[in-house]
Write an enzyme that holds these catalytic residues in place. Sequence first.
Site, PDB file in Angstrom:
ATOM      1  N   CYS B  34      42.508  37.586  49.770  1.00  0.00           N
ATOM      2  CA  CYS B  34      41.317  38.472  49.881  1.00  0.00           C
ATOM      3  C   CYS B  34      40.178  37.750  50.680  1.00  0.00           C
ATOM      4  CB  CYS B  34      40.990  39.110  48.598  1.00  0.00           C
ATOM      5  SG  CYS B  34      39.558  38.130  47.683  1.00  0.00           S
ATOM      6  N   ASP B  36      37.803  35.765  49.580  1.00  0.00           N
ATOM      7  CA  ASP B  36      36.506  35.086  48.796  1.00  0.00           C
ATOM      8  C   ASP B  36      37.049  34.407  47.605  1.00  0.00           C
ATOM      9  OD1 ASP B  36      34.716  36.681  50.441  1.00  0.00           O
ATOM     10  OD2 ASP B  36      35.290  38.312  48.972  1.00  0.00           O
ATOM     11  N   CYS B  64      32.354  36.069  52.228  1.00  0.00           N
ATOM     12  CA  CYS B  64      31.199  36.893  52.822  1.00  0.00           C
ATOM     13  C   CYS B  64      29.777  36.744  52.309  1.00  0.00           C
ATOM     14  CB  CYS B  64      31.848  38.205  52.767  1.00  0.00           C
ATOM     15  SG  CYS B  64      31.544  39.088  51.095  1.00  0.00           S
ATOM     16  N   CYS B 108      33.180  41.570  45.388  1.00  0.00           N
ATOM     17  CA  CYS B 108      32.775  40.397  45.473  1.00  0.00           C
ATOM     18  C   CYS B 108      31.719  39.777  44.285  1.00  0.00           C
ATOM     19  CB  CYS B 108      31.838  40.165  46.570  1.00  0.00           C
ATOM     20  SG  CYS B 108      32.691  40.543  48.334  1.00  0.00           S
TER      21      CYS B 108
END
Lengths: 406, 150
Positions: B34, B36, B64, B108
């Site tokens: 993914c 992260d 991110c 996130c």
Amino acid sequence: MPKKIIYLDNAATTPVDKKVLQKMLPYFSEKFGNAMSLHTMGEEAGDAVEEARENIAKILNCDVQEIFFTSGATESNNTAIKGVVKRYIQEFKGEIPHIITSAFEHHSVLDVFKSLERDKKAEVSFVAPKADGVIDVDDLKKEIKNNTILISIMYVNNEIGTIQPIKEIGDLVKEVNKKQRKSPLIFHTDAVQALNYFTCDVEYLGVDLMSLSAHKIYGPKGIGVLYKRKNLNIPPLMNGGGQERNFRPGTHSVPQIVGFGEAIKLVKKRLEKGEDKKMKEKRDYLIEKILKEIPDVYLNGSREKRSPNNIHFRFDSVEGESLLMKLDMEGIEVGTGSACSSASLQASHVLLALGLKQEQTHGSLRITLGKDTCKKDLDYFFSKLKKIVTDLRKISGNVLDEFKNK
Amino acid sequence: MKYSKKVIEHFRKPHNQGEIKNPDSVAVVGNPVCGDIMRLYIKVGKNKKGEEIIKDIKFETLGCGAAIATSSMITDLAKGKTLEEAYKITTKNVNEELEWLPPVKQHCSNLAAEGLHEALKKYFEKKKEKPKKKKVCKSAKSKKMTKKKS
């Protein structure tokens, strides 16, 4: 806040050239007539539309009657692909054709193919490019069957800028059609990213359908073209008034059409001045510098078979969005993957098609030069990039190592 | 998609970013697919009442803008809190303090709270094991003693 903006996302869109804008302006409030009206004002608008059509036909080396204005390349792609399939199903009373495309097309081609497959309107093959981002013509050839009626391959990939062998595919299609077939094989190309730098001569390339868009060549947004070979009959996507010889109804967007016509004229002028060669030199200068001075960075796609404006890198231990945001804070505007999917968080289907793993697709950056990009801009960009990559790698603290042995 | 001013602030200058040498607990959450990944370090100390608190906390994150901002925010929220208080910090708290992440980025912010909970869990587990080890040591010692005696 930084004073100067350095725009390096010209594959996403380009600014309207001032000369183009000047040409367009009178058609908003002064010469605002409907191009279909019979009075003087209408005639004036109609003439402007036809002049633009001629400019485009000259570049494509085709008849003016083969140029159809659309709302953009997405509509052109939809019209072309769905039209070819629909016509076959009508002609052969419900029989389903086979159609071929590549696995790394723009979504406006790829998703049309997927929807036709889902709706059981066509049997579909997706051909993967080689690791260098170029389609092998032999791989396409292997997929062609007796009932294959359409090959749709993009001219230049929008993400990694690799050039596809359009002429070779055109030759292959001609070869296939020499034999007796139930229905001829038709060749469509999405040439949106190619029009600025490569020949779009449809005779030379051997294409039957070509999609183009104005906003990638310093023209306005919201206007496109579908080139359709004269003897090719396909049904329209929409029904309505009789515009564009009943193939694309809807009142002509005269200012935008005029803009497209002027923008394409300027493309020719720039190419005559050798813009593509100069841009290629700048591109290679930046590629060299990045590869030499930043560790753990990889160029995605072939270095040679590549559009002069495109640089696409993958950085280890850096996430693309962070990189983009940090550059933006410095006044530098670039892209990660394709602009359309930047907000969707999905791994790039283009990079996956090259055989990269999901985890290798996150740290990508697309830098696309424009006609006004100078070496000084690239040097400024490079100095910021180098610092930002170092900073982000420090923040990431090699967390990826935790997964190396898993 | 647009980030709040608060997210941009934390992304631009993340708080408590880096590594803690000899931490009392470390957690790694997220995954490379993914994109992260977060590593969270904590150092435990005691307050005047003698309760255990998060004396120091630092992070390293690959991800991110939202992933970095939430990492930074969780360190702010947890620092100085007792371990019990820290364990109560939720994804929603992080989200609120950052003036809300865009909907597509909500996962996130999960990462940051998850990282903290994971680090605390690991710490508690380690503590539970310690007294056991001591008992083992004692019995081993006594065995040795008996051996010596014989």
